[in-house]
Design a protein around this motif. Sequence first.
Motif, PDB file in Angstrom:
ATOM      1  N   LEU A 159       0.900  -1.172   0.102  1.00 32.17           N
ATOM      2  CA  LEU A 159       0.010  -0.094  -0.039  1.00 32.17           C
ATOM      3  C   LEU A 159       0.883   1.257   0.017  1.00 32.17           C
ATOM      4  O   LEU A 159       1.683   1.644   0.960  1.00 32.17           O
ATOM      5  CB  LEU A 159      -0.874  -0.068   1.424  1.00 32.17           C
ATOM      6  CG  LEU A 159      -1.947   1.001   1.311  1.00 32.17           C
ATOM      7  CD1 LEU A 159      -3.035   0.924   0.326  1.00 32.17           C
ATOM      8  CD2 LEU A 159      -2.617   1.383   2.555  1.00 32.17           C
ATOM      9  N   ILE A 160       0.985   2.130  -1.046  1.00 31.10           N
ATOM     10  CA  ILE A 160       1.833   3.141  -1.111  1.00 31.10           C
ATOM     11  C   ILE A 160       0.954   4.570  -1.140  1.00 31.10           C
ATOM     12  O   ILE A 160       1.287   5.737  -1.317  1.00 31.10           O
ATOM     13  CB  ILE A 160       2.697   3.045  -2.519  1.00 31.10           C
ATOM     14  CG1 ILE A 160       1.726   3.141  -3.653  1.00 31.10           C
ATOM     15  CG2 ILE A 160       3.726   2.082  -2.194  1.00 31.10           C
ATOM     16  CD1 ILE A 160       2.553   3.223  -4.993  1.00 31.10           C
ATOM     17  N   LYS A 161      -0.381   4.339  -1.525  1.00 36.49           N
ATOM     18  CA  LYS A 161      -1.242   5.397  -1.260  1.00 36.49           C
ATOM     19  C   LYS A 161      -2.614   5.012  -0.521  1.00 36.49           C
ATOM     20  O   LYS A 161      -2.725   3.853  -0.697  1.00 36.49           O
ATOM     21  CB  LYS A 161      -1.596   6.336  -2.569  1.00 36.49           C
ATOM     22  CG  LYS A 161      -0.469   6.854  -3.303  1.00 36.49           C
ATOM     23  CD  LYS A 161      -0.047   8.139  -2.526  1.00 36.49           C
ATOM     24  CE  LYS A 161       0.877   8.866  -3.316  1.00 36.49           C
ATOM     25  NZ  LYS A 161       1.495   9.929  -2.635  1.00 36.49           N
ATOM     26  N   PRO A 162      -3.314   5.853  -0.080  1.00 34.96           N
ATOM     27  CA  PRO A 162      -4.776   5.286   0.700  1.00 34.96           C
ATOM     28  C   PRO A 162      -5.424   4.344  -0.190  1.00 34.96           C
ATOM     29  O   PRO A 162      -6.244   3.587   0.126  1.00 34.96           O
ATOM     30  CB  PRO A 162      -5.463   6.491   0.892  1.00 34.96           C
ATOM     31  CG  PRO A 162      -4.506   7.512   1.155  1.00 34.96           C
ATOM     32  CD  PRO A 162      -3.533   7.159  -0.055  1.00 34.96           C
ATOM     33  N   ASN A 163      -5.429   4.576  -1.697  1.00 38.32           N
ATOM     34  CA  ASN A 163      -6.191   3.796  -2.411  1.00 38.32           C
ATOM     35  C   ASN A 163      -5.392   3.107  -3.742  1.00 38.32           C
ATOM     36  O   ASN A 163      -5.880   2.520  -4.846  1.00 38.32           O
ATOM     37  CB  ASN A 163      -7.355   4.289  -3.023  1.00 38.32           C
ATOM     38  CG  ASN A 163      -7.200   5.468  -3.957  1.00 38.32           C
ATOM     39  OD1 ASN A 163      -6.128   5.995  -3.759  1.00 38.32           O
ATOM     40  ND2 ASN A 163      -7.720   5.779  -5.148  1.00 38.32           N
ATOM     41  N   TRP A 164      -3.977   2.859  -3.482  1.00 42.40           N
ATOM     42  CA  TRP A 164      -3.409   2.585  -4.326  1.00 42.40           C
ATOM     43  C   TRP A 164      -2.165   1.346  -3.862  1.00 42.40           C
ATOM     44  O   TRP A 164      -1.778   1.601  -2.674  1.00 42.40           O
ATOM     45  CB  TRP A 164      -2.323   3.569  -5.106  1.00 42.40           C
ATOM     46  CG  TRP A 164      -3.147   4.395  -6.053  1.00 42.40           C
ATOM     47  CD1 TRP A 164      -3.686   5.576  -5.901  1.00 42.40           C
ATOM     48  CD2 TRP A 164      -3.323   4.094  -7.538  1.00 42.40           C
ATOM     49  NE1 TRP A 164      -4.410   6.096  -6.833  1.00 42.40           N
ATOM     50  CE2 TRP A 164      -4.169   5.146  -8.097  1.00 42.40           C
ATOM     51  CE3 TRP A 164      -3.153   3.022  -8.383  1.00 42.40           C
ATOM     52  CZ2 TRP A 164      -4.709   5.239  -9.190  1.00 42.40           C
ATOM     53  CZ3 TRP A 164      -3.300   3.103  -9.510  1.00 42.40           C
ATOM     54  CH2 TRP A 164      -4.380   4.195 -10.165  1.00 42.40           C
ATOM     55  N   ILE A 165      -2.146   0.130  -4.494  1.00 43.00           N
ATOM     56  CA  ILE A 165      -1.120  -0.859  -4.304  1.00 43.00           C
ATOM     57  C   ILE A 165      -0.288  -0.928  -5.133  1.00 43.00           C
ATOM     58  O   ILE A 165      -0.848  -1.065  -6.727  1.00 43.00           O
ATOM     59  CB  ILE A 165      -1.793  -2.033  -3.802  1.00 43.00           C
ATOM     60  CG1 ILE A 165      -2.658  -1.937  -2.638  1.00 43.00           C
ATOM     61  CG2 ILE A 165      -0.979  -3.289  -3.806  1.00 43.00           C
ATOM     62  CD1 ILE A 165      -3.870  -3.086  -2.477  1.00 43.00           C
ATOM     63  N   VAL A 166       1.212  -1.210  -4.980  1.00 39.31           N
ATOM     64  CA  VAL A 166       2.171  -1.605  -5.882  1.00 39.31           C
ATOM     65  C   VAL A 166       2.407  -3.097  -5.858  1.00 39.31           C
ATOM     66  O   VAL A 166       2.554  -3.582  -4.701  1.00 39.31           O
ATOM     67  CB  VAL A 166       3.477  -0.733  -5.903  1.00 39.31           C
ATOM     68  CG1 VAL A 166       4.053  -0.617  -4.842  1.00 39.31           C
ATOM     69  CG2 VAL A 166       4.282  -0.788  -7.242  1.00 39.31           C
ATOM     70  N   THR A 167       2.674  -3.671  -7.009  1.00 41.55           N
ATOM     71  CA  THR A 167       2.804  -5.023  -6.934  1.00 41.55           C
ATOM     72  C   THR A 167       3.656  -5.685  -8.150  1.00 41.55           C
ATOM     73  O   THR A 167       4.092  -4.639  -8.963  1.00 41.55           O
ATOM     74  CB  THR A 167       1.686  -6.217  -6.709  1.00 41.55           C
ATOM     75  OG1 THR A 167       2.227  -7.576  -6.659  1.00 41.55           O
ATOM     76  CG2 THR A 167       0.718  -5.909  -7.878  1.00 41.55           C
ATOM     77  N   VAL A 168       4.036  -6.753  -8.196  1.00 41.80           N
ATOM     78  CA  VAL A 168       4.757  -7.241  -9.335  1.00 41.80           C
ATOM     79  C   VAL A 168       3.680  -7.576 -10.365  1.00 41.80           C
ATOM     80  O   VAL A 168       2.748  -8.296 -10.216  1.00 41.80           O
ATOM     81  CB  VAL A 168       5.742  -8.419  -9.120  1.00 41.80           C
ATOM     82  CG1 VAL A 168       7.128  -7.721  -8.461  1.00 41.80           C
ATOM     83  CG2 VAL A 168       5.393  -9.583  -8.516  1.00 41.80           C
ATOM     84  N   ALA A 169       4.032  -7.534 -11.668  1.00 43.36           N
ATOM     85  CA  ALA A 169       3.210  -7.823 -12.694  1.00 43.36           C
ATOM     86  C   ALA A 169       2.884  -9.284 -12.863  1.00 43.36           C
ATOM     87  O   ALA A 169       1.511  -9.568 -13.289  1.00 43.36           O
ATOM     88  CB  ALA A 169       3.332  -7.152 -14.076  1.00 43.36           C
ATOM     89  N   HIS A 170       3.668 -10.238 -12.672  1.00 44.25           N
ATOM     90  CA  HIS A 170       3.353 -11.458 -13.114  1.00 44.25           C
ATOM     91  C   HIS A 170       2.275 -12.318 -11.843  1.00 44.25           C
ATOM     92  O   HIS A 170       2.178 -13.240 -11.993  1.00 44.25           O
ATOM     93  CB  HIS A 170       4.794 -12.449 -12.877  1.00 44.25           C
ATOM     94  CG  HIS A 170       5.703 -12.513 -11.718  1.00 44.25           C
ATOM     95  ND1 HIS A 170       6.642 -11.772 -11.239  1.00 44.25           N
ATOM     96  CD2 HIS A 170       5.333 -13.421 -10.647  1.00 44.25           C
ATOM     97  CE1 HIS A 170       7.055 -12.112 -10.181  1.00 44.25           C
ATOM     98  NE2 HIS A 170       6.154 -13.307  -9.709  1.00 44.25           N
ATOM     99  N   LEU A 171       2.129 -11.373 -10.890  1.00 42.52           N
ATOM    100  CA  LEU A 171       0.881 -11.713 -10.045  1.00 42.52           C
ATOM    101  C   LEU A 171      -0.321 -11.616 -10.476  1.00 42.52           C
ATOM    102  O   LEU A 171      -1.241 -11.902  -9.765  1.00 42.52           O
ATOM    103  CB  LEU A 171       1.179 -11.111  -8.643  1.00 42.52           C
ATOM    104  CG  LEU A 171       2.495 -11.813  -7.777  1.00 42.52           C
ATOM    105  CD1 LEU A 171       2.664 -10.944  -6.392  1.00 42.52           C
ATOM    106  CD2 LEU A 171       2.431 -13.243  -7.488  1.00 42.52           C
TER     107      LEU A 171
END
Length: 264
Positions: free
Chosen positions: A51-63
Motif C-alpha cells: 500500500l503506497i497511497k490510501p487507495n493504491w497498491i504496487v505489486t509485481v506484474a506476474h502476480l
Amino acid sequence: MRKIILSFIIASFSLPCFSIVTRHDIPQEKYLAKNVPEYLVDMPGEGHGVLIKPNWIVTVAHLIFSDYTGKEMLIHGQKFKIEKVILHNDAKKPDSALFKGDAKPLMDFMKTTSDIALIKLAENVSHVKPIPLYVNRDELGREITAFGRGSTGNGKNGSIFETKRQKVLRTMSNRIEVAEGNWLSITLDHDNKALALEGIDGSGDSGGPLIISDDGKQYLAGLFSWDYVEGDLKSFKHGLYGGKSYQIRISSYANWINQKIKSN
C-alpha cells in the motif's frame, strides 16, 4: 512468471513450515515476523503487494493472473474492491521455450522486462498507513529488511517448494549488491558478509517489500521479482548459499508510479 523460475523447474516436496530462505545456523523461529507491517497486502492466490497511497497498491506484474477489476482484496481484516489494474507497458511474459536448457537466454530476457503493476482500490484504506517510495539512487550497499509468506528452507539445503502453502510471515535482512537500471539484486551469504538474519526470497514471496530505513523512517525500495540462475535450468536448486535474486527497483519506477496515479 510467478517467482517464475521456481514455478517451472522446482519439484514439490513435503516438509516443515516457514517462509523466507534462512541461514542454517540461526533458529528459524528468529525469522518470524512479530507483526504484519501495515503496508503489506496479500494478493489473491499468493504473493504480496504494498500500500503506497490510501487507495493504491504496487505489486509485481506476474502476480496479475486474471482480470481483477471488481474483485475484492482483504487488507488487514477489511475488504476493498479493486477498481482498476495498470500493468507497465514493458511487463512481458517469457516464452515457454526459454525454460529449457541453458539459463542465460531466460536471464537476459528477464532483465528486459518491467515486472510492475498498480492496483487502484474503489475507496481509501483508512485503518492502516501506506509507505512512501524510496526515490534516491543510492541503494547499492544499503541494508534492507524484507517480508514474505513464501517457501522456506536454509542456505545449506535450499528452499522447499511445498512449504509455500503454509503462508507463515517471516522477515529477513540483506544488503543490496547490485543496483543497475530497473533492478536491485541480493545474494544469500554465509560467511562474514552474512547479516544476523541473512535471508533471501522463496517461491510465493513475489511482490514482497524490500524496506530501507532513513532517520528512523521506512521507505519502499524494492519488490521481490525473480531468481538468478546459471547453467542448466533442470539442475537449478533455489535457496542455496551464493544464490541471487532480482527485485524491482522502485526508484526507477517512481515517476511512472506517480504519473499513473495522477492520471487515474
